[in-house]
Design an enzyme around this catalytic site. Structure first.
Site, short mmCIF file in Angstrom:
data_model
loop_
_atom_site.label_atom_id
_atom_site.label_comp_id
_atom_site.label_asym_id
_atom_site.label_seq_id
_atom_site.Cartn_x
_atom_site.Cartn_y
_atom_site.Cartn_z
N HIS A 60 0.85 -1.20 0.00
CA HIS A 60 0.00 0.00 0.00
C HIS A 60 0.88 1.24 0.00
O HIS A 60 2.11 1.14 0.07
CB HIS A 60 -0.99 0.00 1.16
CG HIS A 60 -0.39 0.09 2.52
ND1 HIS A 60 0.37 -0.91 3.09
CD2 HIS A 60 -0.42 1.08 3.46
CE1 HIS A 60 0.75 -0.56 4.30
NE2 HIS A 60 0.29 0.65 4.54
N HIS A 62 1.32 4.01 2.01
CA HIS A 62 1.81 4.79 3.14
C HIS A 62 3.34 4.91 3.11
O HIS A 62 4.05 3.96 2.78
CB HIS A 62 1.34 4.18 4.46
CG HIS A 62 -0.11 4.45 4.74
ND1 HIS A 62 -0.84 3.75 5.67
CD2 HIS A 62 -0.97 5.34 4.18
CE1 HIS A 62 -2.08 4.21 5.69
NE2 HIS A 62 -2.18 5.17 4.80
N ASP A 64 5.71 4.94 5.25
CA ASP A 64 6.58 4.02 5.98
C ASP A 64 6.67 2.65 5.32
O ASP A 64 7.38 1.77 5.81
CB ASP A 64 6.14 3.90 7.45
CG ASP A 64 4.76 3.30 7.62
OD1 ASP A 64 3.87 3.58 6.79
OD2 ASP A 64 4.56 2.53 8.58
N HIS A 65 5.99 2.49 4.18
CA HIS A 65 6.08 1.25 3.40
C HIS A 65 6.72 1.47 2.02
O HIS A 65 7.18 0.50 1.41
CB HIS A 65 4.69 0.63 3.22
CG HIS A 65 4.11 0.12 4.50
ND1 HIS A 65 3.98 -1.22 4.79
CD2 HIS A 65 3.67 0.77 5.60
CE1 HIS A 65 3.46 -1.37 5.99
NE2 HIS A 65 3.27 -0.17 6.50
N HIS A 118 -7.52 -0.76 5.53
CA HIS A 118 -6.50 0.15 6.05
C HIS A 118 -6.30 1.29 5.05
O HIS A 118 -6.29 2.47 5.44
CB HIS A 118 -5.21 -0.62 6.28
CG HIS A 118 -4.09 0.20 6.83
ND1 HIS A 118 -4.11 0.76 8.09
CD2 HIS A 118 -2.90 0.58 6.29
CE1 HIS A 118 -3.00 1.42 8.30
NE2 HIS A 118 -2.24 1.34 7.22
N ASP A 139 -0.31 -3.84 6.40
CA ASP A 139 -0.96 -3.34 7.61
C ASP A 139 -2.43 -3.80 7.69
O ASP A 139 -3.23 -3.16 8.38
CB ASP A 139 -0.92 -1.81 7.64
CG ASP A 139 0.45 -1.27 7.97
OD1 ASP A 139 1.37 -2.08 8.22
OD2 ASP A 139 0.63 -0.04 7.94
N HIS A 177 4.51 -4.50 11.24
CA HIS A 177 4.79 -3.72 12.44
C HIS A 177 4.88 -4.63 13.67
O HIS A 177 4.22 -5.67 13.73
CB HIS A 177 3.69 -2.68 12.69
CG HIS A 177 3.70 -1.55 11.72
ND1 HIS A 177 4.50 -0.43 11.88
CD2 HIS A 177 3.01 -1.35 10.57
CE1 HIS A 177 4.29 0.39 10.87
NE2 HIS A 177 3.38 -0.14 10.06
#
Length: 266
Positions: A60, A62, A64-65, A118, A139, A177
């Protein structure tokens, strides 16, 4: 899980930010990386162990990915796979449910599932790696938890988790995570008499005290301890009804109440 890079094939983690895991799928000296939010720990691991990047898989959009994608491509130009409906920093192969990712060099073939909730276009990858069934779920599903609903709805996330729960019980769940200990505290509030959950609380605490990750877990384990996958269980139903103070029966409504409970839990 082999995290010492001491075998020619396997799945390894590198840590990023405060609690992210970036997954490296290895076959001999070739590596596919899943959700590289930060390039540097990946580059460090490749250099340290004499490995080379072969592909990038994204679940996805985001940051942090995906934040490390462009820096990795500056280092080595490799194909990037990702969700077809999300805005990504780079994507060569846009994926939807039913698509396959075939990487013969890594002896890897993964199938794609659409798992919105998410984010609106979140995908997951499942198949076999290092000769075991695996799921890279970003996530969507966490150890003893699930992702917050930033863009999707409870109906979408409940259906997405149902897809994942239908996978083989021996599937190793590689989430992105390290939220497990806090997830367990909430799950224990929902099911205080769940013996499997109590044992898991002790085991997870010991792993973290030893500096070890709590993931991957097994799908069969998640079905035993994760309230988000147990919306039809009498104990979970009773806890949700008590928490919301009204009758509630439908699985998606139970899920929605659980997600709201988790969002406010401290």
């Amino acid at each position: 899980m082999n995290t010492k890079y001491d075998t020619p094939a396997g799945i390894h983690h590198v840590s990023a930010f405060q609690d992210n895991y970036i997954w490296l799928i290895r076959q001999k000296d070739a590596v596919a990386v899943v959700d590289p939010g930060d390039a540097q720990p990946v580059l460090d691991a490749l250099a340290r162990h004499g490995l080379r990047l072969a592909a990038i898989l994204l679940t996805h959009h985001h940051h942090d990915h995906v934040g490390g994608v462009n820096a990795l491509l500056e280092h080595t130009r490799v194909p990037v796979y990702g969700p077809a409906t999300e805005a990504l920093p780079h994507c060569d192969v846009a994926l939807r449910e039913g698509d396959k990712v075939s990487l013969p060099e890594l002896d890897l073939e993964l199938s794609v599932l659409d798992v919105p909730g998410h984010t609106a276009g979140h995908i997951a990858y499942h198949g076999r790696a290092a000769n075991v069934p695996v799921l890279f779920c970003g996530d969507t599903l966490f150890a003893t938890g699930c992702g917050r609903l930033f863009e999707g709805t409870p109906v979408q996330m409940h259906a997405s988790l149902g897809k994942l729960a239908a996978l083989a019980g021996q599937t190793r769940v590689y989430c992105a995570h390290e939220y497990t200990v806090s997830n367990i505290r909430w799950a224990t509030a929902v099911e205080p008499d769940n013996a499997a959950l109590g044992a898991w609380a002790r085991d997870a605490a010991a792993l973290r005290e030893a500096g070890q990750p709590t993931v991957p877990t097994l799908m069969s384990h998640e079905l035993a301890v994760n309230p988000f996958l147990r919306t039809g269980q009498p104990a979970v139903l009773a806890a949700v009804r008590k928490h919301v103070g009204r009758p509630i029966t439908q699985g998606v409504d139970v899920f929605g109440a659980l997600r709201a409970w988790k969002d406010e839990f401290r």
